[in-house]
Design a protein around this motif. Structure first.
Motif, PDB file in Angstrom:
ATOM      1  N   CYS A 137      97.820  95.825  99.281  1.00 22.01           N
ATOM      2  CA  CYS A 137      96.891  97.128 100.701  1.00 22.01           C
ATOM      3  C   CYS A 137      97.677  98.450  99.840  1.00 22.01           C
ATOM      4  O   CYS A 137      98.377  99.252 100.789  1.00 22.01           O
ATOM      5  N   CYS A 185      94.328 113.425 102.632  1.00 17.40           N
ATOM      6  CA  CYS A 185      92.375 112.985 103.542  1.00 17.40           C
ATOM      7  C   CYS A 185      92.087 113.597 104.210  1.00 17.40           C
ATOM      8  O   CYS A 185      92.493 114.351 104.632  1.00 17.40           O
ATOM      9  N   GLY A 186      90.942 113.856 103.665  1.00 21.25           N
ATOM     10  CA  GLY A 186      89.505 114.071 104.480  1.00 21.25           C
ATOM     11  C   GLY A 186      90.045 114.123 106.258  1.00 21.25           C
ATOM     12  O   GLY A 186      89.729 114.747 106.812  1.00 21.25           O
TER      13      GLY A 186
END
Ligand SMILES: Cc1cc2nc3c(=O)[nH]c(=O)nc-3n(C[C@H](O)[C@H](O)[C@H](O)COP(=O)(O)OP(=O)(O)OC[C@H]3O[C@@H](n4cnc5c(N)ncnc54)[C@H](O)[C@@H]3O)c2cc1C
Length: 381
Positions: free
Chosen positions: A146, A42-43
């Motif tokens: 999720c 992830c960034g």
């Protein structure tokens, strides 16, 4: 094992959901397939509106896990523009520490966390679900999926998956020790996305994304090509890749007793790729509605209405904005050079204002205003 609410996946959506439900008194089990803390590509850009949402729910996070970015440099072919993040800032973090801190908060609120418990199969059983995990079976009255873009809950209960035209592929280098001052966004490396350099505490993340249906030649070669233009990156480490779903499309995300949140539901803002805010928001809302359904003998169908009426319009406006932007990138660059639209996008990301729908209206008005000048310049050659 039995619980009232099983939450599958201890990412942002899952840990926020488990926190919100446990704090309201439900017996919650949070199931995560990997050992925690787990790596997540992830960034790691986290907007202020996300932190405000988490704080408003009572989630406490240590300030030391964030790095504050005050300036953004936007590169479009032939031009470069640097701007201050007005009204606040954008923060970056490493997702292993951020998500672990959220999972700890869920435990503090009373949720039972079981890591290395991958969900293999979910079936409806009686007035709830039978969940088969790698650590044994579990029964739950309600269930929140999720578990990310390749959700097992979605596969078992919802029966749909993302077509390639609704998925992005992203690749990144995580470069420890690399010192970069501004956040960098580079256009021109993808037909429906961008390349980035995000400064982090003690390092930087360099990446690129593209729509899966438009990817030719692989994402790693795209990343290599981008990285070779960065004069401060001498020897890039091993790249990693992951999928990103595209938000703004209506999908079935709620059944009577089960719902999907975060990437599992496809809630990623399509222009910037911001997913953590929507994961937190949908996770918290799903949990609140599960609490209400359990106490009043109702169901989770109000969650579908919440997503359709409140989340979807925001994501859809950003989807249209991204279609407008990427349809004719040369015109978009012209627009960005002439108008304040870029600053508006940055402010919207940092503060959540202007609202996406307002932003889209402004983009349409600016396009109409600057199109004649652009066409005249084109005709003159
Ligand atoms: C390269 C890249 C860069 C990005 N950059 C940004 C950014 O800078 N800012 C931003 O806001 N968003 C960014 N995003 C999007 C963001 O990462 C996601 O939207 C966000 O992680 C969604 O959170 P989530 O909790 O829904 O899913 P995830 O973070 O994917 O968490 C899902 C969890 O479920 C677990 N799981 C999966 N299957 C099972 C199973 N069967 N049983 C149990 N557990 C399971 C996984 O191990 C994982 O821990 C980026 C995405 C990519 C790919």
């Amino acid at each position: 094992m039995r619980c009232e609410l099983a939450v599958v996946g201890a990412g942002v959506a899952g840990s926020c959901a488990a926190f919100a439900a446990a704090k309201r008194g439900l017996r919650v089990m949070l199931l995560e397939k990997k050992p925690l803390p787990r790596y997540k590509l992830c960034g790691g850009a986290v907007t202020r509106k996300t932190l405000e949402l988490l704080a408003g729910e009572g989630i406490r996070l240590p300030a030391k896990i964030f790095h504050e970015v005050g300036r953004i440099k936007i590169y479009i072919p032939g031009a470069e523009r640097e701007m201050q993040v007005k009204e606040g800032s954008i923060l970056t973090t490493y997702r292993d520490t951020f998500d672990h801190a959220l999972a700890r908060e869920a435990e503090r609120a009373g949720a039972e966390l079981l890591d290395e418990a991958g969900v293999k199969r979910v079936v409806q059983a009686g007035d709830g679900f039978l969940i088969e995990t790698t650590k044994g079976e579990l029964r739950a009255r309600f269930l929140l999926g999720c578990d990310g873009v390749a959700s097992a809950v979605r596969r078992c209960l919802f029966g749909w998956s993302f077509p390639p035209g609704e998925l992005g592929v992203a690749a990144e280098y995580e470069v420890p020790g690399l010192s970069v001052e501004s956040m960098e966004i580079h256009f021109g490396y993808a037909s429906f996305s961008y390349a980035w350099v995000f400064p982090k505490r003690d390092g930087a993340t360099i990446g690129v994304a593209e729509l899966a249906s438009r990817l030719e030649g692989g994402i790693f070669s795209r990343l290599e090509r981008f990285a070779s233009t960065l004069n401060y990156l001498s020897s890039p480490p091993e790249p990693k890749a992951h999928l990103i779903p595209m938000g703004g499309i209506r999908r079935k995300v709620a059944l009577e007793r089960a719902a999907l949140a975060g990437d599992a539901a496809g809630f990623v803002e399509p222009l910037s790729g911001e997913g953590t805010y929507y994961a937190a928001l949908s996770g918290i809302k799903g949990a609140q509605l599960a609490v209400r359904a359990l106490s009043e003998g109702g169901d989770l169908l109000p969650y579908q209405r919440f997503c359709d009426r409140e989340l979807l319009p925001q994501l859809r406006a950003m989807l249209w904005l991204s279609r407008l932007f990427y349809f004719r990138q040369d015109f978009s660059y012209h627009l960005f050079k002439k108008s304040d639209l870029l600053q508006d996008v940055v402010t919207a990301l940092a503060r959540g204002r202007p609202e996406p729908q307002q932003l889209l209206r402004r983009a349409i008005v600016s396009s109409a205003r600057y199109l004649p000048g652009y066409l005249t310049a084109k005709l003159r050659g």
